[in-house]
Design an enzyme around this catalytic site. Structure first.
Site, mmCIF file in Angstrom:
data_model
loop_
_atom_site.group_PDB
_atom_site.id
_atom_site.type_symbol
_atom_site.label_atom_id
_atom_site.label_comp_id
_atom_site.label_asym_id
_atom_site.label_seq_id
_atom_site.Cartn_x
_atom_site.Cartn_y
_atom_site.Cartn_z
ATOM 1 N N ARG A 134 -13.880 -4.801 3.043
ATOM 2 C CA ARG A 134 -12.805 -4.447 3.978
ATOM 3 C C ARG A 134 -13.114 -4.698 5.454
ATOM 4 O O ARG A 134 -12.259 -4.519 6.314
ATOM 5 C CB ARG A 134 -12.479 -2.948 3.823
ATOM 6 C CG ARG A 134 -11.766 -2.584 2.585
ATOM 7 C CD ARG A 134 -10.282 -2.922 2.672
ATOM 8 N NE ARG A 134 -9.596 -2.032 3.610
ATOM 9 C CZ ARG A 134 -8.597 -2.446 4.388
ATOM 10 N NH1 ARG A 134 -8.227 -3.707 4.391
ATOM 11 N NH2 ARG A 134 -7.983 -1.607 5.201
ATOM 12 N N GLU A 152 -14.180 -0.847 5.932
ATOM 13 C CA GLU A 152 -13.564 -0.978 7.258
ATOM 14 C C GLU A 152 -14.369 -0.289 8.354
ATOM 15 O O GLU A 152 -14.261 -0.644 9.524
ATOM 16 C CB GLU A 152 -12.125 -0.470 7.253
ATOM 17 C CG GLU A 152 -11.982 1.025 7.134
ATOM 18 C CD GLU A 152 -10.527 1.466 7.129
ATOM 19 O OE1 GLU A 152 -10.196 2.395 7.892
ATOM 20 O OE2 GLU A 152 -9.734 0.881 6.349
ATOM 21 N N ASP A 190 -5.103 4.092 -0.187
ATOM 22 C CA ASP A 190 -6.259 4.395 0.662
ATOM 23 C C ASP A 190 -6.566 5.884 0.590
ATOM 24 O O ASP A 190 -5.784 6.701 1.069
ATOM 25 C CB ASP A 190 -5.934 3.985 2.110
ATOM 26 C CG ASP A 190 -7.165 3.945 3.015
ATOM 27 O OD1 ASP A 190 -7.086 3.300 4.087
ATOM 28 O OD2 ASP A 190 -8.182 4.574 2.650
ATOM 29 N N HIS A 227 -8.970 7.127 2.054
ATOM 30 C CA HIS A 227 -9.423 7.371 3.419
ATOM 31 C C HIS A 227 -10.621 8.308 3.523
ATOM 32 O O HIS A 227 -10.628 9.257 4.342
ATOM 33 C CB HIS A 227 -8.258 7.888 4.275
ATOM 34 C CG HIS A 227 -8.212 7.257 5.647
ATOM 35 N ND1 HIS A 227 -8.568 7.955 6.775
ATOM 36 C CD2 HIS A 227 -7.927 6.003 6.033
ATOM 37 C CE1 HIS A 227 -8.469 7.142 7.821
ATOM 38 N NE2 HIS A 227 -8.085 5.958 7.417
ATOM 39 N N TRP A 271 -11.381 12.545 8.216
ATOM 40 C CA TRP A 271 -9.957 12.239 8.383
ATOM 41 C C TRP A 271 -9.624 11.000 7.647
ATOM 42 O O TRP A 271 -10.395 10.023 7.663
ATOM 43 C CB TRP A 271 -9.590 12.130 9.853
ATOM 44 C CG TRP A 271 -8.176 11.694 10.056
ATOM 45 C CD1 TRP A 271 -7.049 12.432 9.885
ATOM 46 C CD2 TRP A 271 -7.748 10.348 10.358
ATOM 47 N NE1 TRP A 271 -5.947 11.688 10.079
ATOM 48 C CE2 TRP A 271 -6.347 10.386 10.390
ATOM 49 C CE3 TRP A 271 -8.426 9.156 10.628
ATOM 50 C CZ2 TRP A 271 -5.588 9.264 10.669
ATOM 51 C CZ3 TRP A 271 -7.685 8.014 10.905
ATOM 52 C CH2 TRP A 271 -6.275 8.078 10.914
ATOM 53 N N TYR A 294 -2.895 11.548 6.384
ATOM 54 C CA TYR A 294 -3.142 10.161 6.803
ATOM 55 C C TYR A 294 -2.124 9.205 6.186
ATOM 56 O O TYR A 294 -1.777 9.322 5.018
ATOM 57 C CB TYR A 294 -4.546 9.705 6.362
ATOM 58 C CG TYR A 294 -4.631 8.212 6.461
ATOM 59 C CD1 TYR A 294 -4.453 7.409 5.358
ATOM 60 C CD2 TYR A 294 -4.740 7.604 7.711
ATOM 61 C CE1 TYR A 294 -4.419 6.031 5.471
ATOM 62 C CE2 TYR A 294 -4.705 6.227 7.833
ATOM 63 C CZ TYR A 294 -4.548 5.453 6.715
ATOM 64 O OH TYR A 294 -4.481 4.106 6.829
ATOM 65 N N ARG A 307 0.859 -1.177 0.000
ATOM 66 C CA ARG A 307 0.000 0.000 0.000
ATOM 67 C C ARG A 307 0.897 1.228 0.000
ATOM 68 O O ARG A 307 1.852 1.311 0.791
ATOM 69 C CB ARG A 307 -0.919 0.017 1.219
ATOM 70 C CG ARG A 307 -1.936 1.155 1.185
ATOM 71 C CD ARG A 307 -2.731 1.265 2.461
ATOM 72 N NE ARG A 307 -2.026 2.068 3.451
ATOM 73 C CZ ARG A 307 -2.628 2.596 4.499
ATOM 74 N NH1 ARG A 307 -3.913 2.379 4.705
ATOM 75 N NH2 ARG A 307 -1.944 3.329 5.379
ATOM 76 N N GLU A 356 -4.829 -7.257 4.883
ATOM 77 C CA GLU A 356 -3.949 -6.177 5.347
ATOM 78 C C GLU A 356 -3.137 -6.692 6.544
ATOM 79 O O GLU A 356 -3.669 -7.414 7.392
ATOM 80 C CB GLU A 356 -4.781 -4.956 5.777
ATOM 81 C CG GLU A 356 -3.958 -3.794 6.312
ATOM 82 C CD GLU A 356 -4.812 -2.580 6.680
ATOM 83 O OE1 GLU A 356 -4.236 -1.542 6.998
ATOM 84 O OE2 GLU A 356 -6.064 -2.694 6.634
ATOM 85 N N GLU A 361 -8.977 2.390 -2.100
ATOM 86 C CA GLU A 361 -9.784 2.103 -0.921
ATOM 87 C C GLU A 361 -10.496 3.328 -0.365
ATOM 88 O O GLU A 361 -9.935 4.424 -0.398
ATOM 89 C CB GLU A 361 -8.855 1.545 0.165
ATOM 90 C CG GLU A 361 -9.509 1.243 1.491
ATOM 91 C CD GLU A 361 -8.492 0.822 2.535
ATOM 92 O OE1 GLU A 361 -8.798 0.921 3.730
ATOM 93 O OE2 GLU A 361 -7.375 0.403 2.145
HETATM 94 C C1 CS2 Z 1 -6.736 2.474 7.623
HETATM 95 C C2 CS2 Z 1 -6.546 2.424 9.086
HETATM 96 O O1 CS2 Z 1 -5.487 0.522 7.524
HETATM 97 C C3 CS2 Z 1 -6.321 1.208 6.960
HETATM 98 O O2 CS2 Z 1 -6.814 0.926 5.857
HETATM 99 O O3 CS2 Z 1 -7.846 2.981 7.082
HETATM 100 O O4 CS2 Z 1 -5.267 2.815 9.338
HETATM 101 C C4 CS2 Z 1 -7.477 3.276 9.878
HETATM 102 O O5 CS2 Z 1 -7.204 4.623 9.702
HETATM 103 C C5 CS2 Z 1 -7.361 2.921 11.342
HETATM 104 O O6 CS2 Z 1 -7.544 1.567 11.488
HETATM 105 C C6 CS2 Z 1 -8.355 3.679 12.186
HETATM 106 O O7 CS2 Z 1 -8.334 3.203 13.451
HETATM 107 MG MG MG Z 2 -8.355 2.116 5.231
#
Ligand code: CS2
Ligand code: MG
Length: 415
Positions: free
Chosen positions: A296, A275, A223, A225, A415, A159, A147, A352, A249
């Site tokens: 995810r 996620e 990502d 995000h 975020w 991020y 990634r 992951e 993602e």
């Molecule tokens: C992220 C995470 O791993 C990922 O794909 O989106 O780092 C996420 O920000 C954290 O798990 C939040 O707790």
């Molecule tokens: Mg993520």
């Protein structure tokens, strides 16, 4: 076999974790992960005050019935806190059932469908040279899929980018790098600034450079995000097509699942989402309209093995594959459960794998292995994870929050 006791174990070896340990009247124990990053104590209380009292005396073998009892019986269904609490109970009961059956959990889930789980690691860098070094580091560690997250010109921190500037004092007095733990110790969330137009101008240039440097084969993931509107997401997906991403993602928040129609209309870049999802209903339209390619959800946030296996079964109808969330805030218990489920399901895609710190592994003793770029379950009965109470007791909970993001004009953003 009745449930005799259930303990909620809150500890912070390297970062905060909430773990449930169920013990039966004939001495079997099972573990479940209930960690929700930045909201850990809410789940601990939900378990301690509202779930544990209901578990005592229940038949530990009735996993599906207990799941329905906690889901329907809560009346207030869904949501990250409720589903993490249910996930912990569910996972612990599967751990116990596999121990009673004297087999590794994956055998109970249908046995191996593959030799191991291809995983991806988190490479990042504020600038290209740092990013290239990070990619090489991960390749040397054995990762075969990467990634890629980078800085954005003009933004001090974004991020997913490890940089010493973000190093903060962790629970253990060790400096934690940003990519290892996004939650920052402190009484309030750190505020970061975000500029979508700067990001959209920059990210295609990064993937062009990475492909030029590392070639066409290396599976690359990214990502976004949750930061783009549907049309911005469509544009990024299109701009990144020449670089043949494994997946893009969380390209746009998916509370409104229809938002992904706009993205799908404009790009063939594979999409991974989920996620922050908690139930099968969060995926319904995304599956039925073929709007995503990878699921995810981790076991911890989607209601456990029982629920996530149902989601994967539904996804398989649409040839949608697993891409389970595996950051450090999913504990080794949650990761081990994902490995056992991932090795058995027919529609595995990728897993992951952010490595937990040594401090974490002092408390959570695991038997899974990372070899040839793959995670492999061990042969211990059950999940193959033991919780060391003494080691755990030495790491008290410490408040930590995920950052928040504001646009350059001060508006709150994702975020
Ligand atoms: C992220 C995470 O791993 C990922 O794909 O989106 O780092 C996420 O920000 C954290 O798990 C939040 O707790
Ligand atoms: Mg993520």
């Amino acid at each position: 076999m009745k449930i005799e006791s259930a303990e909620v174990l809150v500890s912070s070896p390297g970062r905060n974790f909430v773990t449930l340990r169920i013990t039966t009247d004939d001495g079997y124990t099972g573990l479940g992960d209930a960690t929700v990053n930045g909201r850990e104590l809410a789940v601990a209380s939900y378990l301690e005050d509202h779930v544990v009292p209901l578990l005592i005396g229940l038949d530990a073998h009735r996993i599906e019935d207990t799941w329905q009892y906690l889901y329907r019986g809560a009346y207030w269904r869904r949501g990250p806190i409720t589903m993490a609490a249910i996930a912990a109970v569910d996972t612990a009961l599967w751990d116990i059932k596999a121990k009673v059956a004297k087999m590794p959990l994956y055998q109970l889930l249908g046995g191996r469908s593959r030799e191991g789980l291809l995983v991806y690691g988190h490479a990042s860098g504020a600038e290209l040279p740092e990013l290239f070094d990070s990619i090489r580091e991960h390749q040397e560690e054995g990762y075969r899929a990467i990634r890629v997250q980078t800085g954005v010109p003009g933004l001090p921190s974004v991020y997913g980018v490890a940089s010493s500037a973000n190093a903060q004092q962790g629970g253990m007095g060790v400096t934690t790098r940003y990519d290892h733990e996004p939650a920052r110790p402190g009484e309030r969330p750190v505020e970061e600034s975000w500029d979508t137009r700067a990001y959209i101008r920059h990210i295609p240039t990064v993937f062009e450079a990475v492909r030029n440097e590392f070639g066409p084969e290396l599976p690359l993931l990214h990502d976004a995000h949750h930061r783009l509107t549907p049309i911005e997401a469509a544009k990024v997906g299109k701009l990144l097509e020449p670089y043949d991403l494994f997946w893009l993602e969380d390209v746009t928040p998916a509370e409104n699942q229809a938002a992904l129609r706009r993205v799908r209309e404009h790009t063939t870049t594979p999409l991974a989402i989920g996620e922050v999802f908690n139930t099968i209903y969060d995926y319904k339209d995304l599956f039925e309209e073929q709007l995503i390619d990878y699921v995810r959800s981790p076991i911890t946030h989607a209601g456990g093995i029982t629920a996530l296996r149902r989601i994967f079964d539904y996804a398989s109808v649409y040839q949608i594959k697993s891409g389970v969330h595996g950051p450090t805030d999913v504990s080794p218990v949650g990761l081990a459960a994902a490995i056992h489920l991932g090795i058995a399901i027919p529609n595995f895609g990728i897993q992951e794998y952010m490595k937990h710190s040594a401090a974490t592994h002092e408390v959570f003793r695991t038997d899974f292995a990372f070899e040839d770029g793959m995670l492999k379950p061990g042969e211990a009965v059950g999940l193959g994870v033991e919780y060391d109470d003494e080691a755990g007791a030495g790491h008290a909970y410490s408040p930590a929050y995920l950052p928040v993001a504001r646009l350059l004009d001060g508006s709150m953003h994702n975020w």
